[in-house]
Design a protein around this motif. Sequence first.
Motif, PDB file in Angstrom:
ATOM      1  N   UNK A   1       0.855  -1.186   0.000  1.00  0.00           N
ATOM      2  CA  UNK A   1       0.000   0.000   0.000  1.00  0.00           C
ATOM      3  C   UNK A   1       0.888   1.231   0.000  1.00  0.00           C
ATOM      4  N   UNK A   2       0.831   1.991  -1.102  1.00  0.00           N
ATOM      5  CA  UNK A   2       1.696   3.152  -1.289  1.00  0.00           C
ATOM      6  C   UNK A   2       3.153   2.719  -1.119  1.00  0.00           C
ATOM      7  N   UNK A   3       3.856   3.271  -0.123  1.00  0.00           N
ATOM      8  CA  UNK A   3       5.262   2.908   0.052  1.00  0.00           C
ATOM      9  C   UNK A   3       5.458   1.861   1.152  1.00  0.00           C
ATOM     10  N   UNK A   4       4.350   1.252   1.590  1.00  0.00           N
ATOM     11  CA  UNK A   4       4.418   0.232   2.639  1.00  0.00           C
ATOM     12  C   UNK A   4       4.329  -1.170   2.042  1.00  0.00           C
ATOM     13  N   UNK A   5       5.148  -2.059   2.550  1.00  0.00           N
ATOM     14  CA  UNK A   5       5.024  -3.477   2.236  1.00  0.00           C
ATOM     15  C   UNK A   5       4.884  -4.221   3.552  1.00  0.00           C
ATOM     16  N   UNK A   6       3.742  -4.875   3.737  1.00  0.00           N
ATOM     17  CA  UNK A   6       3.395  -5.488   5.012  1.00  0.00           C
ATOM     18  C   UNK A   6       3.334  -6.999   4.848  1.00  0.00           C
ATOM     19  N   UNK A   7       4.046  -7.708   5.708  1.00  0.00           N
ATOM     20  CA  UNK A   7       4.051  -9.166   5.658  1.00  0.00           C
ATOM     21  C   UNK A   7       2.780  -9.717   6.296  1.00  0.00           C
ATOM     22  N   UNK A   8       2.548 -11.022   6.125  1.00  0.00           N
ATOM     23  CA  UNK A   8       1.393 -11.653   6.761  1.00  0.00           C
ATOM     24  C   UNK A   8       1.474 -11.516   8.281  1.00  0.00           C
ATOM     25  N   UNK A   9       2.660 -11.671   8.823  1.00  0.00           N
ATOM     26  CA  UNK A   9       2.831 -11.540  10.269  1.00  0.00           C
ATOM     27  C   UNK A   9       2.532 -10.125  10.721  1.00  0.00           C
TER      28      UNK A   9
ATOM     29  N   UNK B   1      -6.124   4.685  16.614  1.00  0.00           N
ATOM     30  CA  UNK B   1      -5.301   4.356  17.776  1.00  0.00           C
ATOM     31  C   UNK B   1      -5.094   2.856  17.830  1.00  0.00           C
ATOM     32  N   UNK B   2      -3.910   2.466  18.252  1.00  0.00           N
ATOM     33  CA  UNK B   2      -3.573   1.040  18.323  1.00  0.00           C
ATOM     34  C   UNK B   2      -3.117   0.729  19.738  1.00  0.00           C
TER      35      UNK B   2
ATOM     36  N   UNK C   1       0.632  -7.908   9.168  1.00  0.00           N
ATOM     37  CA  UNK C   1      -0.795  -7.642   8.996  1.00  0.00           C
ATOM     38  C   UNK C   1      -1.583  -8.252  10.146  1.00  0.00           C
ATOM     39  N   UNK C   2      -1.218  -9.456  10.529  1.00  0.00           N
ATOM     40  CA  UNK C   2      -1.888 -10.112  11.648  1.00  0.00           C
ATOM     41  C   UNK C   2      -1.749  -9.288  12.922  1.00  0.00           C
ATOM     42  N   UNK C   3      -0.555  -8.728  13.155  1.00  0.00           N
ATOM     43  CA  UNK C   3      -0.327  -7.903  14.346  1.00  0.00           C
ATOM     44  C   UNK C   3      -1.121  -6.603  14.259  1.00  0.00           C
ATOM     45  N   UNK C   4      -1.183  -6.005  13.061  1.00  0.00           N
ATOM     46  CA  UNK C   4      -1.949  -4.776  12.886  1.00  0.00           C
ATOM     47  C   UNK C   4      -3.425  -5.014  13.182  1.00  0.00           C
ATOM     48  N   UNK C   5      -3.954  -6.132  12.686  1.00  0.00           N
ATOM     49  CA  UNK C   5      -5.353  -6.470  12.945  1.00  0.00           C
ATOM     50  C   UNK C   5      -5.591  -6.617  14.446  1.00  0.00           C
ATOM     51  N   UNK C   6      -4.664  -7.279  15.149  1.00  0.00           N
ATOM     52  CA  UNK C   6      -4.821  -7.471  16.590  1.00  0.00           C
ATOM     53  C   UNK C   6      -4.718  -6.147  17.337  1.00  0.00           C
ATOM     54  N   UNK C   7      -3.812  -5.268  16.900  1.00  0.00           N
ATOM     55  CA  UNK C   7      -3.677  -3.964  17.543  1.00  0.00           C
ATOM     56  C   UNK C   7      -4.989  -3.181  17.446  1.00  0.00           C
TER      57      UNK C   7
ATOM     58  N   UNK D   1      -7.613  -3.681   7.624  1.00  0.00           N
ATOM     59  CA  UNK D   1      -7.265  -4.215   8.941  1.00  0.00           C
ATOM     60  C   UNK D   1      -8.400  -3.983   9.936  1.00  0.00           C
ATOM     61  N   UNK D   2      -9.063  -2.826   9.849  1.00  0.00           N
ATOM     62  CA  UNK D   2     -10.204  -2.551  10.721  1.00  0.00           C
ATOM     63  C   UNK D   2     -11.344  -3.512  10.411  1.00  0.00           C
ATOM     64  N   UNK D   3     -11.578  -3.771   9.138  1.00  0.00           N
ATOM     65  CA  UNK D   3     -12.617  -4.733   8.735  1.00  0.00           C
ATOM     66  C   UNK D   3     -12.345  -6.101   9.359  1.00  0.00           C
ATOM     67  N   UNK D   4     -11.096  -6.561   9.286  1.00  0.00           N
ATOM     68  CA  UNK D   4     -10.753  -7.856   9.875  1.00  0.00           C
ATOM     69  C   UNK D   4     -10.829  -7.809  11.403  1.00  0.00           C
ATOM     70  N   UNK D   5     -10.482  -6.666  11.985  1.00  0.00           N
ATOM     71  CA  UNK D   5     -10.567  -6.529  13.441  1.00  0.00           C
ATOM     72  C   UNK D   5     -12.016  -6.627  13.912  1.00  0.00           C
ATOM     73  N   UNK D   6     -12.943  -6.123  13.103  1.00  0.00           N
ATOM     74  CA  UNK D   6     -14.368  -6.273  13.438  1.00  0.00           C
ATOM     75  C   UNK D   6     -14.741  -7.745  13.482  1.00  0.00           C
ATOM     76  N   UNK D   7     -14.272  -8.503  12.502  1.00  0.00           N
ATOM     77  CA  UNK D   7     -14.567  -9.940  12.472  1.00  0.00           C
ATOM     78  C   UNK D   7     -13.919 -10.639  13.664  1.00  0.00           C
TER      79      UNK D   7
END
Length: 208
Positions: free
Chosen positions: A21-29, A111-112, A31-37, A65-71
Amino acid sequence: MLPELIGHNLIVDPHKPAVIYKDQQVSYQQLDQLVQDIANTLIVNDWTGGHKIAIIAKNSLNYFALYLACKRTNNIAVLINWRLPESVQSSLLSQADVSAVYRDNDIANISRDWASSTPSYESDPNADGLFLYTSGTTGEPKAAVITNASRSFLINRLSKLDPGIENGHRICAAPFYHQNGLSTMENTLAGTGTAIVLNEFDPEVYLK
């Protein structure tokens, strides 16, 4: 790893790029942490177990990530077209009886909560997980209420019909509030591919 999408039994390389996304490259790990945060943020606000969380914004990493956090917290993601007139948006928010509304600025600065003591949740397959609205061509948009189980069935089925997805990239330019945009994103990650997320469709950016 991301049980909301790829299941408990699927083993993936945690360091493989999941989202660009833009200049970010996020791994599966990552992304999983972002969803949990973000899930922790919902938890500390007591938004768990059936609260409706509205998202009215352009595509972004934090949006998904917010969508997945809702789930993950058994809340219901209410995805609304940001292009709709404010009067229509207000009407849909009232009908859905939402607990919180996240717009572009809210999502960008979400906020995370880094607390490790927050309780863990597991998505209930029989619970409603998504309000996906119609286009409104026959009147005011109407919400299709989708359970976690039905969404998971669709994701897993479509990802299996895309051979080699784990070795490729998929551009996600359609809006997430639309069935096609959301499915492209979910199917790519369910197939352990890499999703390239665009805020919105732009021909030059898309070709690049």
